[in-house]
Design a protein around this motif. Structure first.
Motif, PDB file in Angstrom:
ATOM      1  N   ARG A  94       0.834  -1.211   0.000  1.00 44.83           N
ATOM      2  CA  ARG A  94       0.000   0.000   0.000  1.00 44.83           C
ATOM      3  C   ARG A  94       0.867   1.258   0.000  1.00 44.83           C
ATOM      4  O   ARG A  94       0.603   2.210  -0.731  1.00 44.83           O
ATOM      5  CB  ARG A  94      -0.914   0.025   1.224  1.00 44.83           C
ATOM      6  CG  ARG A  94      -2.183  -0.702   1.054  1.00 44.83           C
ATOM      7  CD  ARG A  94      -3.136  -0.465   2.245  1.00 44.83           C
ATOM      8  NE  ARG A  94      -4.155  -1.477   2.201  1.00 44.83           N
ATOM      9  CZ  ARG A  94      -4.095  -2.657   2.813  1.00 44.83           C
ATOM     10  NH1 ARG A  94      -3.082  -2.957   3.581  1.00 44.83           N
ATOM     11  NH2 ARG A  94      -5.067  -3.535   2.683  1.00 44.83           N
ATOM     12  N   VAL A  95       1.894   1.250   0.830  1.00 45.63           N
ATOM     13  CA  VAL A  95       2.793   2.407   0.912  1.00 45.63           C
ATOM     14  C   VAL A  95       3.525   2.592  -0.417  1.00 45.63           C
ATOM     15  O   VAL A  95       3.597   3.708  -0.952  1.00 45.63           O
ATOM     16  CB  VAL A  95       3.785   2.252   2.084  1.00 45.63           C
ATOM     17  CG1 VAL A  95       4.851   3.345   2.041  1.00 45.63           C
ATOM     18  CG2 VAL A  95       3.049   2.272   3.416  1.00 45.63           C
ATOM     19  N   PHE A  96       4.057   1.509  -0.962  1.00 45.16           N
ATOM     20  CA  PHE A  96       4.747   1.597  -2.248  1.00 45.16           C
ATOM     21  C   PHE A  96       3.824   2.158  -3.323  1.00 45.16           C
ATOM     22  O   PHE A  96       4.224   3.017  -4.111  1.00 45.16           O
ATOM     23  CB  PHE A  96       5.277   0.217  -2.664  1.00 45.16           C
ATOM     24  CG  PHE A  96       5.708   0.184  -4.094  1.00 45.16           C
ATOM     25  CD1 PHE A  96       6.917   0.742  -4.475  1.00 45.16           C
ATOM     26  CD2 PHE A  96       4.887  -0.367  -5.064  1.00 45.16           C
ATOM     27  CE1 PHE A  96       7.298   0.749  -5.818  1.00 45.16           C
ATOM     28  CE2 PHE A  96       5.259  -0.372  -6.400  1.00 45.16           C
ATOM     29  CZ  PHE A  96       6.476   0.184  -6.771  1.00 45.16           C
ATOM     30  N   LEU A  97       2.588   1.674  -3.377  1.00 43.97           N
ATOM     31  CA  LEU A  97       1.634   2.158  -4.381  1.00 43.97           C
ATOM     32  C   LEU A  97       1.329   3.639  -4.200  1.00 43.97           C
ATOM     33  O   LEU A  97       1.172   4.371  -5.185  1.00 43.97           O
ATOM     34  CB  LEU A  97       0.351   1.337  -4.344  1.00 43.97           C
ATOM     35  CG  LEU A  97       0.481  -0.097  -4.853  1.00 43.97           C
ATOM     36  CD1 LEU A  97      -0.822  -0.855  -4.645  1.00 43.97           C
ATOM     37  CD2 LEU A  97       0.911  -0.132  -6.300  1.00 43.97           C
ATOM     38  N   ARG A 140       1.713  11.831   3.657  1.00 39.42           N
ATOM     39  CA  ARG A 140       0.557  12.661   4.032  1.00 39.42           C
ATOM     40  C   ARG A 140      -0.750  11.964   3.701  1.00 39.42           C
ATOM     41  O   ARG A 140      -1.690  11.970   4.494  1.00 39.42           O
ATOM     42  CB  ARG A 140       0.609  14.002   3.310  1.00 39.42           C
ATOM     43  CG  ARG A 140       1.527  14.980   3.950  1.00 39.42           C
ATOM     44  CD  ARG A 140       1.312  16.381   3.369  1.00 39.42           C
ATOM     45  NE  ARG A 140       2.592  17.049   3.346  1.00 39.42           N
ATOM     46  CZ  ARG A 140       3.134  17.647   2.299  1.00 39.42           C
ATOM     47  NH1 ARG A 140       2.496  17.692   1.160  1.00 39.42           N
ATOM     48  NH2 ARG A 140       4.298  18.217   2.386  1.00 39.42           N
ATOM     49  N   GLU A 141      -0.816  11.374   2.519  1.00 41.76           N
ATOM     50  CA  GLU A 141      -2.026  10.695   2.065  1.00 41.76           C
ATOM     51  C   GLU A 141      -2.390   9.516   2.972  1.00 41.76           C
ATOM     52  O   GLU A 141      -3.564   9.243   3.227  1.00 41.76           O
ATOM     53  CB  GLU A 141      -1.793  10.189   0.636  1.00 41.76           C
ATOM     54  CG  GLU A 141      -2.989   9.593  -0.030  1.00 41.76           C
ATOM     55  CD  GLU A 141      -2.678   9.212  -1.462  1.00 41.76           C
ATOM     56  OE1 GLU A 141      -2.447   8.016  -1.714  1.00 41.76           O
ATOM     57  OE2 GLU A 141      -2.670  10.109  -2.330  1.00 41.76           O
ATOM     58  N   LEU A 142      -1.362   8.829   3.482  1.00 45.64           N
ATOM     59  CA  LEU A 142      -1.579   7.649   4.318  1.00 45.64           C
ATOM     60  C   LEU A 142      -1.585   7.977   5.818  1.00 45.64           C
ATOM     61  O   LEU A 142      -1.767   7.080   6.637  1.00 45.64           O
ATOM     62  CB  LEU A 142      -0.498   6.603   4.029  1.00 45.64           C
ATOM     63  CG  LEU A 142      -0.489   6.041   2.609  1.00 45.64           C
ATOM     64  CD1 LEU A 142       0.747   5.187   2.390  1.00 45.64           C
ATOM     65  CD2 LEU A 142      -1.760   5.255   2.330  1.00 45.64           C
ATOM     66  N   PHE A 143      -1.346   9.236   6.144  1.00 47.09           N
ATOM     67  CA  PHE A 143      -1.298   9.674   7.550  1.00 47.09           C
ATOM     68  C   PHE A 143      -0.226   8.932   8.338  1.00 47.09           C
ATOM     69  O   PHE A 143      -0.444   8.473   9.464  1.00 47.09           O
ATOM     70  CB  PHE A 143      -2.668   9.529   8.232  1.00 47.09           C
ATOM     71  CG  PHE A 143      -3.751  10.301   7.554  1.00 47.09           C
ATOM     72  CD1 PHE A 143      -3.850  11.676   7.717  1.00 47.09           C
ATOM     73  CD2 PHE A 143      -4.658   9.666   6.720  1.00 47.09           C
ATOM     74  CE1 PHE A 143      -4.835  12.401   7.075  1.00 47.09           C
ATOM     75  CE2 PHE A 143      -5.656  10.376   6.068  1.00 47.09           C
ATOM     76  CZ  PHE A 143      -5.745  11.752   6.244  1.00 47.09           C
ATOM     77  N   ILE A 144       0.942   8.796   7.705  1.00 45.45           N
ATOM     78  CA  ILE A 144       2.093   8.201   8.370  1.00 45.45           C
ATOM     79  C   ILE A 144       3.282   9.132   8.170  1.00 45.45           C
ATOM     80  O   ILE A 144       3.215  10.082   7.386  1.00 45.45           O
ATOM     81  CB  ILE A 144       2.411   6.786   7.832  1.00 45.45           C
ATOM     82  CG1 ILE A 144       2.717   6.809   6.335  1.00 45.45           C
ATOM     83  CG2 ILE A 144       1.271   5.827   8.134  1.00 45.45           C
ATOM     84  CD1 ILE A 144       3.114   5.455   5.739  1.00 45.45           C
ATOM     85  N   SER A 145       4.382   8.850   8.852  1.00 42.25           N
ATOM     86  CA  SER A 145       5.552   9.712   8.728  1.00 42.25           C
ATOM     87  C   SER A 145       6.325   9.412   7.451  1.00 42.25           C
ATOM     88  O   SER A 145       6.221   8.330   6.869  1.00 42.25           O
ATOM     89  CB  SER A 145       6.473   9.528   9.930  1.00 42.25           C
ATOM     90  OG  SER A 145       7.092   8.252   9.872  1.00 42.25           O
ATOM     91  N   HIS A 146       7.092  10.393   7.038  1.00 38.46           N
ATOM     92  CA  HIS A 146       7.958  10.232   5.868  1.00 38.46           C
ATOM     93  C   HIS A 146       8.919   9.070   6.088  1.00 38.46           C
ATOM     94  O   HIS A 146       9.153   8.255   5.185  1.00 38.46           O
ATOM     95  CB  HIS A 146       8.722  11.530   5.607  1.00 38.46           C
ATOM     96  CG  HIS A 146       9.601  11.482   4.407  1.00 38.46           C
ATOM     97  ND1 HIS A 146      10.841  10.894   4.416  1.00 38.46           N
ATOM     98  CD2 HIS A 146       9.410  11.937   3.150  1.00 38.46           C
ATOM     99  CE1 HIS A 146      11.381  11.000   3.222  1.00 38.46           C
ATOM    100  NE2 HIS A 146      10.530  11.630   2.430  1.00 38.46           N
TER     101      HIS A 146
END
Length: 87
Positions: free
Chosen positions: A7-10, A23-29
């Motif tokens: 999901r993150v890779f996509l 930002r889109e996934l609400f996680i840190s860089h």
């Protein structure tokens, strides 16, 4: 390889940016970067072409993972729906 890593890779592939994906996934860089790096390590190949922190595009392997990863996530959602409907 975990579904969340895919999901993150996509998200990185779709946005062309680790920062935008985070930002889109609400996680840190850093979480985004670690997820993609872990996938690259597990698969033994680069997935994202980057230069100076910028995403230039996907490698041929990244393009394969993008296409098949989308199909895998769709199948995962279908399985979840089917199991929920069977309750």
């Amino acid at each position: 390889m975990e579904l969340e890593q895919i999901r993150v890779f996509l998200a990185v592939a779709d946005t062309g940016s680790y920062t935008k994906a985070a930002r889109e996934l609400f996680i840190s860089h850093s979480t985004t970067s670690r997820a993609v790096s872990a996938l690259e390590g597990e698969l033994g190949t680069k997935l994202v072409d980057r230069q100076g922190g910028r995403v230039l595009g996907l490698t041929p392997a990244g393009e394969i993972l993008r296409d098949r990863g989308r199909a895998l996530l769709k199948q995962s959602e279908d399985i979840r729906s089917a199991v929920s409907a069977a309750k």
